[in-house]
Design a protein around this motif. Structure first.
Motif, PDB file in Angstrom:
ATOM      1  N   GLU A 139      16.999  -6.376 -34.432  1.00  0.00           N
ATOM      2  CA  GLU A 139      17.484  -5.137 -35.054  1.00  0.00           C
ATOM      3  C   GLU A 139      18.584  -5.449 -36.050  1.00  0.00           C
ATOM      4  N   LEU A 140      18.415  -4.874 -37.252  1.00  0.00           N
ATOM      5  CA  LEU A 140      19.422  -4.994 -38.301  1.00  0.00           C
ATOM      6  C   LEU A 140      19.684  -3.635 -38.932  1.00  0.00           C
ATOM      7  N   ASP A 141      19.518  -2.574 -38.165  1.00  0.00           N
ATOM      8  CA  ASP A 141      19.719  -1.225 -38.688  1.00  0.00           C
ATOM      9  C   ASP A 141      21.131  -1.057 -39.244  1.00  0.00           C
ATOM     10  N   ASP A 142      21.205  -0.393 -40.411  1.00  0.00           N
ATOM     11  CA  ASP A 142      22.492  -0.021 -41.031  1.00  0.00           C
ATOM     12  C   ASP A 142      23.337  -1.219 -41.447  1.00  0.00           C
ATOM     13  N   CYS A 143      22.755  -2.405 -41.479  1.00  0.00           N
ATOM     14  CA  CYS A 143      23.513  -3.592 -41.872  1.00  0.00           C
ATOM     15  C   CYS A 143      23.511  -3.763 -43.392  1.00  0.00           C
ATOM     16  N   THR A 144      24.457  -4.523 -43.880  1.00  0.00           N
ATOM     17  CA  THR A 144      24.462  -5.016 -45.254  1.00  0.00           C
ATOM     18  C   THR A 144      24.398  -6.536 -45.195  1.00  0.00           C
ATOM     19  N   ILE A 145      23.341  -7.098 -45.791  1.00  0.00           N
ATOM     20  CA  ILE A 145      23.174  -8.551 -45.831  1.00  0.00           C
ATOM     21  C   ILE A 145      23.283  -8.958 -47.291  1.00  0.00           C
ATOM     22  N   ARG A 146      24.325  -9.691 -47.611  1.00  0.00           N
ATOM     23  CA  ARG A 146      24.722  -9.885 -49.000  1.00  0.00           C
ATOM     24  C   ARG A 146      24.052 -11.057 -49.707  1.00  0.00           C
ATOM     25  N   ALA A 147      23.457 -11.965 -49.004  1.00  0.00           N
ATOM     26  CA  ALA A 147      22.890 -13.148 -49.666  1.00  0.00           C
ATOM     27  C   ALA A 147      21.537 -13.523 -49.082  1.00  0.00           C
ATOM     28  N   GLY A 148      20.750 -12.534 -48.728  1.00  0.00           N
ATOM     29  CA  GLY A 148      19.368 -12.792 -48.371  1.00  0.00           C
ATOM     30  C   GLY A 148      19.107 -12.889 -46.880  1.00  0.00           C
ATOM     31  N   LEU A 149      17.907 -12.454 -46.500  1.00  0.00           N
ATOM     32  CA  LEU A 149      17.430 -12.512 -45.119  1.00  0.00           C
ATOM     33  C   LEU A 149      16.169 -13.352 -45.091  1.00  0.00           C
ATOM     34  N   ARG A 150      16.159 -14.405 -44.256  1.00  0.00           N
ATOM     35  CA  ARG A 150      14.994 -15.285 -44.145  1.00  0.00           C
ATOM     36  C   ARG A 150      14.359 -15.134 -42.767  1.00  0.00           C
ATOM     37  N   LEU A 151      13.063 -14.759 -42.799  1.00  0.00           N
ATOM     38  CA  LEU A 151      12.295 -14.620 -41.564  1.00  0.00           C
ATOM     39  C   LEU A 151      10.939 -15.311 -41.689  1.00  0.00           C
ATOM     40  N   ASP A 152      10.839 -16.295 -42.556  1.00  0.00           N
ATOM     41  CA  ASP A 152       9.545 -16.924 -42.777  1.00  0.00           C
ATOM     42  C   ASP A 152       9.069 -17.638 -41.511  1.00  0.00           C
ATOM     43  N   ASN A 153       7.802 -17.343 -41.175  1.00  0.00           N
ATOM     44  CA  ASN A 153       7.119 -17.928 -40.015  1.00  0.00           C
ATOM     45  C   ASN A 153       7.802 -17.597 -38.686  1.00  0.00           C
ATOM     46  N   ALA A 154       8.600 -16.549 -38.673  1.00  0.00           N
ATOM     47  CA  ALA A 154       9.188 -16.085 -37.412  1.00  0.00           C
ATOM     48  C   ALA A 154       8.162 -15.274 -36.631  1.00  0.00           C
ATOM     49  N   HIS A 155       8.377 -15.154 -35.325  1.00  0.00           N
ATOM     50  CA  HIS A 155       7.506 -14.362 -34.458  1.00  0.00           C
ATOM     51  C   HIS A 155       8.379 -13.443 -33.612  1.00  0.00           C
ATOM     52  N   ILE A 156       8.175 -12.147 -33.797  1.00  0.00           N
ATOM     53  CA  ILE A 156       8.948 -11.144 -33.067  1.00  0.00           C
ATOM     54  C   ILE A 156       7.973 -10.360 -32.201  1.00  0.00           C
ATOM     55  N   THR A 157       8.120 -10.462 -30.890  1.00  0.00           N
ATOM     56  CA  THR A 157       7.178  -9.786 -29.999  1.00  0.00           C
ATOM     57  C   THR A 157       7.476  -8.301 -29.863  1.00  0.00           C
ATOM     58  N   GLY A 158       8.710  -7.898 -30.132  1.00  0.00           N
ATOM     59  CA  GLY A 158       9.066  -6.487 -30.102  1.00  0.00           C
ATOM     60  C   GLY A 158       9.092  -5.916 -31.502  1.00  0.00           C
ATOM     61  N   GLN A 159      10.051  -5.044 -31.763  1.00  0.00           N
ATOM     62  CA  GLN A 159      10.164  -4.406 -33.063  1.00  0.00           C
ATOM     63  C   GLN A 159      11.075  -5.192 -33.997  1.00  0.00           C
ATOM     64  N   LEU A 160      10.788  -5.076 -35.288  1.00  0.00           N
ATOM     65  CA  LEU A 160      11.711  -5.496 -36.335  1.00  0.00           C
ATOM     66  C   LEU A 160      12.272  -4.216 -36.938  1.00  0.00           C
ATOM     67  N   ARG A 161      13.587  -4.062 -36.903  1.00  0.00           N
ATOM     68  CA  ARG A 161      14.212  -2.842 -37.393  1.00  0.00           C
ATOM     69  C   ARG A 161      15.157  -3.170 -38.551  1.00  0.00           C
ATOM     70  N   LEU A 162      14.854  -2.531 -39.689  1.00  0.00           N
ATOM     71  CA  LEU A 162      15.693  -2.669 -40.882  1.00  0.00           C
ATOM     72  C   LEU A 162      15.987  -1.292 -41.471  1.00  0.00           C
TER      73      LEU A 162
END
Length: 524
Positions: A139-162
């Protein structure tokens, strides 16, 4: 016995976090003043609200074991977390939950295995989670990420929240410069991009090969940079309602070969830059309902070629730039007359059902928008659909439009012959025109030859001239009444006779061609 702390000194805030971790209790360092608790101001919070990243990492890596009968976990609110939070290659057995925290360094979960990671309302410089496995929610709800988010080839069994997350691409200079951090919340001008050496594609999210089992909820996301999701899998859907993605001159979304149960680019979704889903597979609905799509600096705003989609809803509020649907297979297409820009590529496009109430004229206008000119397949595909639903007249009209569009690609002789066939019998799709022309010529010839009768060829027997059978004999390619050889027109009526003979052959040839399907009046 509790293990001793691996740090010589801990701040009061760090001691609270250290002691709370074994039981998973919350540590809340917020003041209660919304303005003062803004994570963007976290650098000024002071020592009383500072918890070093290395302390959090040590706890997550087992420096303080859980209490018997308790579920350990790190739950922290309102902290300034200086340093890089490096949990790369770790196997985390407890959950990490940060709320309204300020993390000016890099959060690294590369190759990490975790039970669940939640950052809510945090201000983060950069988050790297390539190849991580999260058995639960990220979960990354309501966040500010200033220099990029990397999720390449990640596996999330639950939810991804942005949801309501603000993403910015990495600083091309590679550092967390003050000017970059100050400006990260606003769009960069073209001059600033050139000064920083950015290319046309700056990725705020790098997620090629990402797999999310529990749904990706990215409603109201704001990205000052593109979303790169090539080959990603969203087994329970991708939801981007009201999201705003800006990457002028490049790709707002680059997601070739993406797979999803459904995708929502709808409800006010805004893309400044190309949305590309070439080769995507969507088992449910792909919706652009009430989206705003534009691609300044790029000729194509929507690249949806080679896709397989059960249902495509293409009803944006506005769309500027070329649309490419070439070679895609769509189950149901729901669109509207005003959905499309001036350029639409449809070659190879197939659809099982068309919905939306577009008229035949609207559909023909749709087919005529290919920037490369005439393509036969879209016309045949549309005619097949009309015929399949029992609208044979509309199918014939589409195939007639196909022949007229094809005529423009021919040479002078081909165009001339095409005009003749079009006027005579509508390229075989309006055979009744031959009867109209035949009747008009028969009436005209009968009147003229009644007023100006021809002379008899042989005088050895007496004959009575009748203008109607004589004209009819001229129009029929093979003489039936033997009038043509018995009478010879005089004066200018010779030209009329020749015109009638030629017209008869043209009409007969056109009718025979249509009957033998040379012109394929029923082809699909």
């Amino acid at each position: 016995m509790r293990r001793s702390r691996p740090f010589r000194r801990l701040t009061a805030a760090e001691r609270r976090v250290w002691d709370a971790y074994p039981s998973g209790a919350w540590v809340d360092l917020r003041s209660g003043d919304p303005g003062a608790d803004d994570p963007a101001k976290g650098a000024s919070w002071g020592r009383a609200r500072t918890v070093r990243a290395e302390v959090i990492a040590a706890l997550m890596l087992g420096a303080n074991p859980p209490e018997p009968g308790q579920v350990a976990g790190l739950r922290l609110a309102g902290a300034h977390v200086p340093g890089n939070l490096d949990l790369s290659d770790a196997a985390l057995t407890t959950k990490l939950h940060l709320l309204n925290c300020h993390l000016p360094g890099i959060v690294s979960l590369t190759d990490t295995t975790a039970k669940g990671v939640r950052f809510r309302g945090c201000d983060i410089y950069r988050l790297r989670a390539a190849r991580c496995t999260i058995d639960g929610m990220l979960e990354l709800d309501d966040c500010t990420i200033r220099a990029g988010l990397r999720l390449d080839n990640a596996h999330i069994t639950g939810q991804l929240r942005l949801a309501r997350t603000v993403l910015h691409p990495p600083d091309p200079d590679g550092g967390a410069s003050e000017s970059y951090l100050e400006n990260a919340r606003r769009p960069f001008t073209d001059a600033e991009k050139r000064e920083r050496g950015w290319d046309q594609n700056q990725w705020a999210l790098w997620a090629g090969g990402l797999t999310v089992d529990g749904g990706a909820f990215c409603r109201d996301l704001r990205a000052q940079g593109g979303l790169r999701m090539i080959g990603a899998r969203f087994n329970s859907g991708l939801y981007l309602q009201r999201a705003v993605i800006e990457n002028e001159g490049g790709h707002a979304v680059y997601a070739d070969h993406l797979q999803a149960s459904s995708i929502e680019f709808s409800g006010g979704f805004t893309a400044v830059g190309t949305v590309r889903l070439r080769g995507a597979r969507v088992g449910g609905v792909l919706s652009f309902d009430k989206a705003v799509l534009s691609a300044p600096g790029s000729e194509r705003c929507l690249h949806l070629s080679h896709m397989q989609v059960d249902e495509l809803i293409l009803r944006p509020t506005s769309m500027s730039g070329e649309v490419n649907l070439g070679y895609s297979r769509i189950g149901v297409l729901l669109d509207a007359a005003g959905s499309y820009p001036a350029a639409v590529r449809l070659n190879g496009f197939t659809v099982e059902s068309l919905r939306g109430g577009m008229t035949l004229a609207d559909r023909l206008s749709w087919l005529a928008r290919d920037p490369e000119g005439y393509r036969p397949h879209p016309y045949e595909q549309l005619a097949t659909w009309y015929r399949r639903i029992g609208h044979d007249q509309e199918a014939r009209a589409v195939l007639l439009a196909k022949q007229r569009a094809r005529r423009a690609t021919l040479g002078v002789a081909g165009r001339t012959g095409g005009y003749v066939l079009d006027v005579a019998v509508g390229y075989g799709h309006r055979a009744w025109l031959a009867g109209v022309w035949f009747g008009l010529l028969l009436v005209a010839g009968t009147v003229v030859f009644t007023l100006y009768p021809p002379s008899q060829v042989g005088l050895d027997e007496r004959r009575v001239f009748h203008a109607f059978p004589y004209t009819l004999d001229l129009l029929v390619p093979v003489s039936v009444f033997e009038q043509r050889a018995a009478w010879e027109p005089v004066g200018w009526t010779q030209w009329l006779a020749n015109v009638l003979i030629a017209s008869g052959w043209i009409l007969a040839t056109a009718l025979i061609a249509g009957a033998t399907r040379v012109l394929r009046p029923q082809a699909g």
